[in-house]
Write an enzyme that holds these catalytic residues in place. Structure first.
Site, mmCIF file in Angstrom:
data_model
loop_
_atom_site.group_PDB
_atom_site.id
_atom_site.type_symbol
_atom_site.label_atom_id
_atom_site.label_comp_id
_atom_site.label_asym_id
_atom_site.label_seq_id
_atom_site.Cartn_x
_atom_site.Cartn_y
_atom_site.Cartn_z
ATOM 1 N N GLU A 343 40.906 -35.841 -31.174
ATOM 2 C CA GLU A 343 40.470 -34.465 -30.994
ATOM 3 C C GLU A 343 41.124 -33.575 -32.051
ATOM 4 O O GLU A 343 42.347 -33.564 -32.183
ATOM 5 C CB GLU A 343 40.848 -33.941 -29.610
ATOM 6 C CG GLU A 343 40.105 -34.595 -28.467
ATOM 7 C CD GLU A 343 40.435 -33.969 -27.118
ATOM 8 O OE1 GLU A 343 39.712 -34.275 -26.152
ATOM 9 O OE2 GLU A 343 41.408 -33.183 -27.023
ATOM 10 N N CYS A 344 40.315 -32.836 -32.780
ATOM 11 C CA CYS A 344 40.769 -31.809 -33.710
ATOM 12 C C CYS A 344 41.752 -32.367 -34.745
ATOM 13 O O CYS A 344 41.328 -32.944 -35.735
ATOM 14 C CB CYS A 344 41.361 -30.622 -32.949
ATOM 15 S SG CYS A 344 41.393 -29.087 -33.905
#
Length: 453
Positions: A343-344
């Site tokens: 994520e990210c």
């Protein structure tokens, strides 16, 4: 507390303000630390998807800072998650919940949903309002009345005056609030303020500057001890009605551990990857995983026996050269054939480069910093099957970044929202900018453990 289902008279309060930047984090963190100094077991919580404030809360309270976000996990899980967090690892004597933005600011376009006021109602807790009194006199009383009247179901039980200019200013403010019957529980002068250093996405995370963070938390404790009536704060917290919702249970959420052995799941940590929710590792463990931590800045290899990797958010752009310098781990991640969920920050780490510094090269993308902040809640639909999703599944998440990737999504995207494709599904890799809270979609944890087998 007797067990996880009977009513629990947990003292608790919500620290709120009329807007961001008015001193909520200062007061909430200082309260946590000061109450702990008194020998109390304090449970720290944060409204919204923020990862950084809970790090300071955890340092102050000596236990995990946890988030309460109705948008990400559903309104019905908020009280159970509060009760769970206040129970682990031992029952708390008091819970302190820091709000988000202004008291009544919620998800855009949804009224007050997911606001601090919404959460205060869901957990039936009184509000301690922090007032920025800069260039303000009797109007502070009018503001307080307006904040209370806007939602009569929210009970403002007291205020903390912040950024008070002088003893005369404080007297004026106290007299005005006495006129409207709202008790003042503390007053902090402008000169006494303590601030943590900031960066482009907010405060600098605790893990990046541990010695300085400890000093800041100690200073906040001393500030609150000297300016706030702690006995009055505790009295206010004790006015909260008993919690009747049963505690959230990660074991029940995943349906019990999957059969077979306990596969080892490595979760990225360390200064570059500080964005994670405590419930993620709890759900993985409940699903049958042996959860271990890997620091991509310092560890030369994945932990022995790793069969899946989870890489959450953080600030890889601040550590790009150091991450690039750990060539052994980058090579191992590039060749790793187990499931990877990113994520990210994790998405950026899996790409070919970040601001020109070489990354793992597992995904065919480049990333760079921009001057534009991408921020907000997202209602996404899974675009493909992956180790944690099933195509067509609806998920709620949050974006928070100033970077961009080229391309913006893979041939097989991870998600779709607002009519556009986002992220990457490549083999056993699922990566995107979307931050999700697995308490809202616990099947992800079980699927990841099953994918290891």
């Amino acid at each position: 507390m007797t067990d996880a289902t009977t009513p629990w008279a947990l003292p608790r309060l919500v620290v709120a303000a009329s807007a961001s930047g008015h001193g909520k984090t200062t007061v909430a963190t200082g309260l946590l630390a000061a109450l702990r100094r008194r020998g109390l077991t304090v449970s720290p919580h944060k409204v919204g998807p923020d990862y950084i404030d809970p790090g300071y809360h955890a340092l102050a309270a000596g236990r995990a800072g946890r988030n309460l976000d109705p948008f990400l996990v559903g309104a019905d899980r908020i009280a159970p998650l509060l009760r769970h967090g206040a129970s682990v690892p031992t029952p708390a004597d008091v819970a302190v919940v820091e709000g988000v933005m202004g008291l009544h600011d919620g998800a855009v376009g949804r009224g007050g949903f997911a606001s601090t006021a919404h959460v205060a109602r869901l957990i039936d807790a009184p509000v301690l309002l922090v007032l920025d009194t800069t260039a303000q006199g009797r109007s502070a009383a009018a503001l307080t009345l307006g904040m209370a009247a806007f939602d009569p179901a929210v009970r403002i039980g007291g205020v903390i005056l912040n950024r008070v200019g002088s003893p005369r200013h404080e007297t004026l403010l106290r007299d005005a609030l006495a006129e409207v019957g709202v008790p003042v529980l503390g007053a902090v002068t402008r000169a006494a303020e303590v601030a943590a250093p900031a960066r482009h996405l907010g405060l600098v995370p605790v893990a990046e500057r541990a010695p300085e963070s400890l000093a800041i938390v100690a200073a906040l404790a001393e500030l609150v001890e000297s300016t706030v009536d702690l006995d009055a704060v505790l009295d206010l917290a004790r006015t909260a009605a008993p919690l009747t919702a049963p505690a959230w249970d990660p074991l029940a959420a995943v349906g019990g551990p999957a059969g077979g052995d306990r596969p080892r799941v490595a979760v990225a940590g360390g200064p570059a990857f500080t964005f994670s929710y405590a419930e993620t590792t709890e759900l993985l463990a409940a699903a049958g995983a042996d959860v271990v931590t890997v620091d991509p800045l310092r560890d030369p290899a994945l932990p022995a026996g790793t069969r899946a990797v989870v890489i959450g958010g953080g600030f890889p752009e601040a550590y790009a050269e150091a991450l690039a310098g750990n060539t052994a781990l980058r090579a191992e991640v590039a060749a790793f054939d187990g499931p990877i969920v990113a994520e990210c920050a994790g998405l950026l780490y899996l790409g070919r480069s970040l601001d020109g510094a070489p990354m793992c090269g597992r995904l065919d993308l480049t990333a760079r910093m921009t001057g534009r902040l991408t921020l907000g809640y997202r209602e996404a639909v899974a675009a493909a099957d992956s180790p944690v999703t099933r195509a067509g599944e609806a998920v709620r998440g949050h974006e928070f970044h100033r970077t961009t990737t080229d391309p913006g999504h893979g041939e097989q995207a991870a998600w779709r929202w607002n009519g556009a494709a986002h992220g990457f599904v490549a083999g056993r890799v699922h990566a995107s900018y979307l931050h999700t809270h697995w308490a809202g979609s616990p099947a992800a944890a079980r699927r990841l453990v099953e994918a290891c087998r």
